[in-house]
Every structure is written in structure tokens, then in C-alpha cells.
Design a protein around this motif. Structure first.
Motif: not given
Length: 161
Positions: A78-79, A98-103, A123-127
Motif C-alpha cells: 500500500h501507499t 459520504d461518497a460510499r467509497y468502501p474501506l 492498489n492499497g492505500v492507507e490514510l
């Protein structure tokens, strides 16, 4: 060991192979809020936070129209994108919800709190945000004690208000 990397060294940017440049720009710009700094022909673009030349490069030079890399193949896990405050992490969580983007996950690592998701190419993303270093958990011998515990998303969302 005779050499150690200088402690001020930072990871400058990540450059990702993507299958659809416009779709990836939609994710990184419109959803996550990065700014477009440059297009490089029809096959690449660079985005940043805060005016840096680029934090993320995106290109289709060898991957246009392809599917995601196999999850079991070697490559990027992931990045990780570091937010300055817990409130900033809460605001992007609210935006994702709000965007219903899945975690794909959410964890408290003791040293940090993190949200996990995949970009449109898998691609994995970590926030995440880091707690102040003086709050990091330590073992009895003084070494760092990182953990993976569930992150209370409802509690985090209170910071977005």
C-alpha cells in the motif's frame, strides 16, 4: 554496519502503474483531494498536496487497459498518506463515507490511526495520522510496541465536526 541512511531522509513520492489514467485521477483528485501538478503526454500525470512537485505519479505506459496485479504477487502492499491531524483524518473518513467509497479496514496501531482502502486498480492505500511521539506505546525495555486494534470510526467522526 558502517552506513545508516540520514535520519532526515523521507520517501518523496510513489509512482503507480494504472490501467485508466482518468479514472485514477478521479480517485486521487476528486475523492482524496490531491492537486494535479502536471500531465506528461497522454499516459501519465502527477498529483500533490500543498504545491509539492508531486507526491504520486500515475502512468499507463505498460498497464493501459490491464487488470489489477494478482494479490499474491510481489509488489506494492500500500501507499501510506500521512495526514497532519486527527481532525484531518476524520474529515477524509467523512468524505469517503459520504461518497460510499468502501474501506478495506480501519486500525489503531498505538502510534497511529489508519483507514485502509483500494484505489480503482486495487492498489492499497492507507490514510493515517501519527500520534505525538511522546504518546507512542513502549515495551518494558523501551522498544516501540505497535499494535493492530479496531479503530472506533464513530469516535473518529466526532473530530470531523
Amino acid at each position: 554496519m558502517d552506513y545508516r541512511i540520514p535520519p532526515q531522509t523521507r520517501i518523496g513520492h510513489v509512482h503507480l502503474k494504472v490501467s485508466d489514467l482518468e479514472r485514477s485521477l478521479g480517485f486521487y483528485r476528486e475523492l482524496l483531494g490531491f492537486e494535479l501538478t502536471q500531465r506528461y503526454g497522454a499516459g501519465a500525470a502527477f498529483v500533490s498536496a500543498g504545491g509539492y512537485h508531486h507526491h504520486i505519479g500515475l502512468n499507463t505506459w505498460h498497464s493501459k487497459g490491464s487488470g489489477p496485479a494478482a494479490g499474491s504477487a510481489p509488489g506494492l502492499y500500500h501507499t501510506a498518506i500521512l495526514y497532519p491531524t486527527r481532525a484531518d483524518l476524520a474529515r477524509i473518513l467523512k468524505r469517503l463515507l459520504d461518497a460510499r467509497y468502501p474501506l478495506t479496514g480501519a486500525s489503531d496501531h498505538g502510534v497511529s490511526e489508519a483507514l485502509y482502502l483500494d484505489d480503482p486498480d486495487g492498489n492499497g492505500v492507507e490514510l493515517y495520522w501519527d500520534r505525538p511521539q511522546d504518546q507512542w506505546p513502549l515495551e518494558a525495555d523501551g522498544s516501540l510496541k505497535m499494535v493492530t486494534l479496531p479503530l472506533d470510526l464513530e469516535e473518529l467522526l466526532k473530530e470531523a465536526e
